[in-house]
Design an enzyme around this catalytic site. Structure first.
Site, PDB file in Angstrom:
ATOM      1  N   CYS A 204       0.810  -1.162  -0.146  1.00  0.00           N
ATOM      2  CA  CYS A 204       0.026   0.018   0.115  1.00  0.00           C
ATOM      3  C   CYS A 204       0.905   1.462  -0.125  1.00  0.00           C
ATOM      4  O   CYS A 204       1.661   1.585  -0.953  1.00  0.00           O
ATOM      5  CB  CYS A 204      -0.797   0.107   1.180  1.00  0.00           C
ATOM      6  SG  CYS A 204      -2.467   1.124   0.875  1.00  0.00           S
TER       7      CYS A 204
ATOM      8  N   HIS B 146      -3.728  -5.708   0.538  1.00  0.00           N
ATOM      9  CA  HIS B 146      -3.072  -6.039   1.704  1.00  0.00           C
ATOM     10  C   HIS B 146      -3.109  -7.528   1.993  1.00  0.00           C
ATOM     11  O   HIS B 146      -4.355  -8.068   2.357  1.00  0.00           O
ATOM     12  CB  HIS B 146      -3.902  -5.282   2.872  1.00  0.00           C
ATOM     13  CG  HIS B 146      -3.643  -3.831   3.135  1.00  0.00           C
ATOM     14  ND1 HIS B 146      -2.767  -3.620   3.743  1.00  0.00           N
ATOM     15  CD2 HIS B 146      -4.355  -2.780   2.619  1.00  0.00           C
ATOM     16  CE1 HIS B 146      -2.786  -1.847   3.732  1.00  0.00           C
ATOM     17  NE2 HIS B 146      -3.950  -1.788   3.083  1.00  0.00           N
TER      18      HIS B 146
ATOM     19  N   GLU C 178      -1.900  -9.344   4.478  1.00  0.00           N
ATOM     20  CA  GLU C 178      -1.765  -9.417   5.988  1.00  0.00           C
ATOM     21  C   GLU C 178      -3.225  -9.836   6.178  1.00  0.00           C
ATOM     22  O   GLU C 178      -3.498 -10.385   7.381  1.00  0.00           O
ATOM     23  CB  GLU C 178      -1.092  -8.585   6.390  1.00  0.00           C
ATOM     24  CG  GLU C 178      -1.873  -7.049   6.776  1.00  0.00           C
ATOM     25  CD  GLU C 178      -1.622  -6.161   5.660  1.00  0.00           C
ATOM     26  OE1 GLU C 178      -1.683  -4.897   5.766  1.00  0.00           O
ATOM     27  OE2 GLU C 178      -1.079  -6.614   4.338  1.00  0.00           O
TER      28      GLU C 178
ATOM     29  N   ASP D  35      -9.452 -10.934  26.656  1.00  0.00           N
ATOM     30  CA  ASP D  35      -8.334 -10.227  26.766  1.00  0.00           C
ATOM     31  C   ASP D  35      -7.973 -10.095  28.090  1.00  0.00           C
ATOM     32  O   ASP D  35      -6.565 -10.309  28.420  1.00  0.00           O
ATOM     33  CB  ASP D  35      -8.540  -8.934  25.975  1.00  0.00           C
ATOM     34  CG  ASP D  35      -8.879  -9.014  24.600  1.00  0.00           C
ATOM     35  OD1 ASP D  35      -8.276  -9.775  23.839  1.00  0.00           O
ATOM     36  OD2 ASP D  35      -9.420  -7.780  24.084  1.00  0.00           O
TER      37      ASP D  35
ATOM     38  N   LYS E 218      -6.781 -10.364  18.602  1.00  0.00           N
ATOM     39  CA  LYS E 218      -7.731 -11.080  19.154  1.00  0.00           C
ATOM     40  C   LYS E 218      -7.748 -13.013  18.844  1.00  0.00           C
ATOM     41  O   LYS E 218      -7.750 -13.721  19.881  1.00  0.00           O
ATOM     42  CB  LYS E 218      -9.014 -11.148  18.967  1.00  0.00           C
ATOM     43  CG  LYS E 218     -10.305 -11.670  19.783  1.00  0.00           C
ATOM     44  CD  LYS E 218     -10.334 -11.104  20.816  1.00  0.00           C
ATOM     45  CE  LYS E 218     -10.718  -9.647  20.899  1.00  0.00           C
ATOM     46  NZ  LYS E 218     -11.297  -9.055  22.126  1.00  0.00           N
TER      47      LYS E 218
END
Length: 603
Positions: A81, A169, A171, A227, A372
């Protein structure tokens, strides 16, 4: 852990810089995050470099750059990007604003043969885009090996220098074969098998022991989500249970009967938990607050105030305790927490009072570099049951950020005209711009735009996604699209402004709707299929006394990208029926916006 073979991720402020690092680590390669101002000798330590995306335009004055000497290191370089555009600009190419922005899903058409980084990819691949600029001229010795319908030079390659640039992207999970491309890059760098989650756990336990002095203990803020629960267990494993104490703050914006339920469940895990009811403090402090950023900052400072008051009531000497938080990386990046990143929205664990404590070394956040999906994997390693690891994410401020307290109407004739032009090709479509705004993320920048509501003109989810993408890519003032299930026609006065305050009455109303929705999706075994499902209360309805509920079910893994969930119509009909039984709720809306351009939460 240190590795002689490693890949460096140069952070240009993109929303996904750490996600690139995370993905590459999960593919078995050790990575480190770097700034764009390291010495050349520092860059030489790496077997390959990735230039991340970023919120700037490369042609802007003072946009982040990098010394051109980096291209003489004779190591593989991948630009993503903004990183792709920067490489092109520095080496003699041209980057300009695009006539057609791309946010969300797109199809890449690859043409390069025997290009190492494309090994295993087909001639056409579904990818994820988030850009408003494009490369219109590539430098000498580069060849174009991929394009999308809106971007001609979306993948380029320099064989001599072993440099690659891609506009999409890889990823994010929504680039379906992104891991194939990243695995190819790892192979080029020769860094396979230098990382896994077991190694992370071992390193993190050692790090916690070094960071928390023997004379100090941790007062951990716990919400009941994965979390904070994983953070508590990780701290207790490293320091011992007697050095970690938990605090659950009842803000008044928790889900129905959630506080009593969590107290029992967390206690069964051996968590030393204190519960304090501060709901009246939250309600009084948020009275008449409309602005979402002000709301988030107030909530964050209130959490800190509650923690201090609870410390005093529990006779905890502040000289012996530090604050623990379950912060994960998306919280940090969306709050503008890295050198070059832009603020999307302030998370409650990144308000000024918290950052002041962080600078003093009085905060520990053991999973702040994780996403997460990684936190869930770590939880399993720590022995956490599926009930906790698979729980839907729920924001620390609770339902307070799912209550849109403002309403204002600023539509322009241009937006109406642009929408008419897009929607004229779809038979039976009607629309109305709602008098509410929400937060979005487009091209690594924050947007705060209007939402457009469509009538229920089709049962084809693909048609809704196509329209949603076209609208948000084309109409500048719109960053979110919803449709109205079972409303076949939208009259001009269908949506009227209503009042909504951040008090107990309205939070009880949202609590009932949220509970009704979750009882139904649990009944139909959709908890695991839907990654997260915010239920949002809007100050609009079919009369001044009524409000609307938005369903925001998404599919994701790491929260940095998401696509809306295509719900079975029979389930949606059941939800529609049950929610509208609740007094004062007159309209149900269904969010059909991907991320980007819309954030998962509305605020």
């Amino acid at each position: 852990m240190k590795s002689d073979k490693k890949i460096g991720i140069i952070d240009f402020g993109g929303q996904y810089a750490h996600l690139i690092s995370s993905r590459i680590r999960r593919l078995g390669s050790y990575t480190e995050i770097l700034s764009n101002s390291e010495s050349l000798d520092r860059y030489k330590e790496f077997s390959g470099l990735v230039f991340s995306g970023g919120p700037n335009s490369v042609y802007e004055e003072k946009s982040p750059s990098i010394p051109k000497e980096i291209f003489e290191l004779n190591i593989p370089i991948l630009g993503i990007c903004y990183g792709h555009q920067l490489i092109m600009k520095l080496l003699g190419g041209v980057v300009e604003p695009s006539n057609l922005r791309e946010y969300g899903s797109a199809i890449m058409y690859f043409s390069g043969k025997d290009v190492p980084i494309l090994e295993g990819l087909s001639n056409s691949e579904k990818v994820w885009m988030s850009h408003g600029d494009e490369v219109v001229k590539i430098p000498k010795d580069f060849i174009s090996i991929g394009k999308s319908s809106n971007c001609e030079n979306a993948a380029v390659y320099n064989l001599k220098k072993n440099i690659y640039g891609i506009q999409f992207h890889p990823e994010v999970t929504h680039t379906l074969n992104g891991n194939v491309l990243l695995s190819n890059f790892i192979k080029l760098c020769g860094t396979k098998s230098t990382w896994n989650m077991e190694i992370f756990l071992e390193r993190k336990l050692d790090e916690i022991k070094k960071k928390v002095p023997m004379e100090r203990k941790v007062f951990m803020l716990i919400s009941g989500g994965v979390d904070s629960t994983v953070s508590y267990l990780l701290l207790a494993k490293a320091l011992g249970k007697d050095r970690v104490t938990g605090l659950l703050i009842d803000t008044g914006f928790m889900r129905k009967e959630e506080v009593s339920s969590l107290k029992g469940k967390l206690g069964s895990l051996g968590i030393d938990l204190n519960v304090r009811d501060y709901s009246e403090m939250f309600y009084s402090s948020l009275q008449d607050i409309k602005d979402p950023e002000l709301k988030r900052n107030i909530i964050g400072e209130l959490f800190l105030k509650c923690q201090k008051e609870s410390s005093i009531s529990l006779n905890l000497n502040p000289d012996h305790w530090i604050l623990g938080q379950g912060t994960i990386y998306p919280d940090t990046i969306e709050s503008g927490g890295t050198k070059l990143s832009k603020k999307i929205k302030t998370h409650h664990n990144r308000v000024q009072g918290i950052t002041d404590l962080i600078e003093k070394g009085l905060v520990i956040e053991p999973i702040s570099d994780l996403y997460k999906d990684e936190v869930r994997e770590l939880g399993k390693l720590l022995g956490l049951e599926k009930e906790f690891t698979d729980r839907h994410p729920f924001p620390g401020p609770g339902l307070a950020v799912r209550m849109i307290a403002h309403n204002h109407f600023t539509k322009t004739p241009h937006e109406e005209e642009a929408l008419d032009e897009i929607l004229k090709y779809y038979k039976g479509v009607e629309f109305q711009i709602l008098p509410v705004r929400s937060v979005g993320v487009q091209g690594d920048n924050r947007t705060y735009g209007h939402c457009i509501a469509l009538n229920d003109f089709t049962n084809d989810w693909n048609a809704y996604e196509e329209i949603s993408t076209k609208i948000t890519n084309t109409v500048k003032g719109i960053n979110r699209v919803v449709f109205c299930p079972y409303i076949k026609s939208l009259s001009f006065n269908k949506f009227q402004k209503s009042n909504l305050e951040l008090n107990r009455m309205y939070s009880d109303l949202l609590r009932e709707a949220d509970d009704a929705v979750f009882r139904i999706i649990e009944k139909h075994h959709l908890i695991e299929k839907i990654w997260q499902m915010p239920v949002v209360l809007l100050p609009v309805g079919n009369s001044e006394d009524c409000l609307s509920i938005v369903l925001r079910p998404v599919e994701s893994t790491e929260a940095m990208t998401a696509n809306f969930y295509c719900m079975d119509r029979k389930v949606l009909e059941e939800i529609h029926r049950e929610v509208l039984k609740i007094e004062r709720l007159s309209i149900l809306l269904y969010d059909i916006t991907n991320k980007p351009p819309g954030t998962i939460e509305w605020e």
